[in-house]
Design an enzyme around this catalytic site. Structure first.
Site, short mmCIF file in Angstrom:
data_model
loop_
_atom_site.label_atom_id
_atom_site.label_comp_id
_atom_site.label_asym_id
_atom_site.label_seq_id
_atom_site.Cartn_x
_atom_site.Cartn_y
_atom_site.Cartn_z
N HIS A 206 -5.55 3.46 6.85
CA HIS A 206 -5.18 4.23 8.04
C HIS A 206 -4.46 5.53 7.69
O HIS A 206 -4.20 6.35 8.58
CB HIS A 206 -4.29 3.39 8.96
CG HIS A 206 -2.92 3.12 8.41
ND1 HIS A 206 -2.59 1.94 7.78
CD2 HIS A 206 -1.79 3.87 8.39
CE1 HIS A 206 -1.34 1.97 7.41
NE2 HIS A 206 -0.82 3.15 7.75
N GLY A 317 6.32 5.80 6.68
CA GLY A 317 6.30 6.45 5.38
C GLY A 317 6.06 5.47 4.26
O GLY A 317 5.70 5.86 3.15
N SER A 334 0.39 -2.25 5.18
CA SER A 334 -0.46 -1.86 6.30
C SER A 334 0.37 -1.42 7.49
O SER A 334 0.31 -0.28 7.93
CB SER A 334 -1.39 -3.01 6.69
OG SER A 334 -2.12 -2.70 7.86
#
Length: 457
Positions: A206, A317, A334
């Protein structure tokens, strides 16, 4: 005087020829002693033993007679079983059996029913082996109506689906051990991997789509590489190909803060109850344990399944950062809920699955003898951020960064282990040979002029 100059020229020429021989010898020696490329292992190298004996017992006994395995507080292996014959086999293997009502097949069937229900963003579920239940969690974004409808689905499955509300929201952690940045946001580098020809950073899918260009953090706009493949949603992994093609020195080390790192020596699947560590560029090194496997999370961007669930905290982060235990790579961050002040749940993409689907191998750290370094045992407790000395997940090593070793040209040329000094000697010798040739030619020209002048003067 002319004879003296000629002697100087002859000596210089002999020295230059000697320099050529010396330089060639230095280059040959440097090439022969050049450190070999970092070792790389496929995910299968760690094998079943690395994941614990429980995984082997569950596989052998089958999903209708077992319901998962986990590591207890004393480090022993516990296997959930549904009949006495299976319990006897577990005892004979040295593990502890626990009789349960529902099998792994029942738990997987419940999870399948939940996946087939209308998707509700902000929910997640996983199989809790220790309670023999499927736990469904809903964050603060889930409306009362959606939660009520999902509860009806759970009631239809049976009394072994537990519904829980959780604070915060389930989000991907955009914004690892070392920070990397692109126009998509900030993430963390996970593990270094290779296909045998090129090296890559394995991180979260992602973090950015294919074609995203990544740079090193802290205002140093040095290009790391470009995303060349991955999967999200569904899975959550991606590959960043290094701009220079190679990961460089320290490729088998992950950063844990304060210029320190942990040697990664293998890769495996985790077990429930296993003590693990996660490193990220926002929250540093954190410790916890694996609470469930094969978890599903309905992020706002899409659904991701097959994740590792843990109680290790994470913050924006930290996405893509490495999770490991005793030097063994387990997952990349994730997403999840909560933060490192209040705690929460964090999910990880299993490294084994990502390696298999991407067709790459993990780069591991060599030991002092050139072989893979043996991981050191982790202590029973390690809380908050720390260093390998305070929480030894693997043997400690200095961190050079995620980019190739940023040595200066002068340092490289001066290092006798490189070919630079030999090339400098060869270059200087060639210059000396050309110079002596020019001096000799100039002497001959002047002698000819003197002779010509005396003849016709």
């Amino acid at each position: 005087m002319r004879h003296a100059r000629r002697r100087v020229v002859r000596v210089t020429r002999l020295a230059a020829l000697g320099g050529l021989l010396l330089g060639a010898t230095m280059v040959t020696h440097a090439v022969a002693s050049e450190p070999r490329a970092p070792d790389a292992v496929p995910y299968a190298t760690a094998g079943e033993a690395a994941a614990g004996p429980g995984a082997g017992l569950v596989s052998r006994l089958g999903t209708s007679r077992t319901a998962g395995s986990w590591t207890d507080a004393d480090g022993g292996t516990v296997v959930a079983v549904t009949d006495e014959e299976a319990a006897a086999e577990v005892r004979a293997s040295g593990a502890e059996p626990k009789m349960v009502e529902r099998s792994m097949s029942d738990l997987k069937s419940a999870a399948k029913t939940l996946r087939e229900a209308p998707r509700v963003s902000g929910t997640a579920w996983a199989m809790d082996y220790r309670s023999n239940e499927v736990v469904v969690r809903g964050d603060s974004t889930v409306s009362a109506d959606d939660w009520s409808e999902l509860t009806e689905v759970a009631d239809g499955i049976g009394g072994f689906v537990r519904m829980e509300r959780t604070e915060g929201t389930f989000t991907t952690r955009v914004n690892g051990a070392q920070p990397i940045l692109s126009t998509a946001g900030r993430c963390s580098a996970g593990f270094n991997v290779t296909d045998g020809e090129r090296d890559f950073v394995l991180t979260a899918g992602h973090c950015g789509p294919e074609g995203s260009v990544w740079f090193a953090g802290d205002g140093v706009r040095q290009e790391v590489g470009t995303t060349v493949g991955g999967s999200f949603p569904g899975d959550d992994y991606s590959l960043i190909e290094y701009a220079g093609g190679r990961a460089g020195a320290g490729a088998g080390v992950v950063a844990v803060g304060d210029g320190k790192g942990v040697r990664i020596t293998g890769v495996a699947d985790p077990t429930v109850g296993q003590r693990v560590f996660r490193s990220g560029s926002t929250s540093g090194l954190r410790a916890g344990e694996v609470t469930a496997l094969d978890a599903t999370v309905n992020y706002p961007e899409g659904t991701v399944s097959g994740l590792i669930e843990s109680d290790v905290c994470a913050e924006p982060g930290d996405s893509g950062g490495p999770m490991f235990s005793e030097g063994i790579a387990l997952g990349v961050t994730s997403g999840g809920s909560g933060d490192c002040r209040t705690g929460g749940t964090t999910y990880f993409q299993p490294v084994t699955k990502a390696l298999a689907r991407l067709g790459v191998r993990l780069i591991v750290a060599p030991g002092a003898d050139g072989g893979a370094a043996a991981p050191s045992p982790a202590p029973p407790q390690a809380q908050g951020a720390g260093t390998p000395e305070a929480a030894s997940p693997g043997s400690a090593a200095p961190v050079r960064g995620i980019l190739p070793d940023p040595s200066t040209l002068l340092t490289r040329l001066a290092d006798p282990r490189n070919v630079g000094p030999g090339l400098l000697v060869i270059g200087g010798s060639l210059v000396a040979l050309v110079a002596t040739r020019w001096i000799r030619a100039e002497q001959d020209r002047k002698a000819y002029r003197r002779h010509y002048s005396a003849t016709w003067g």
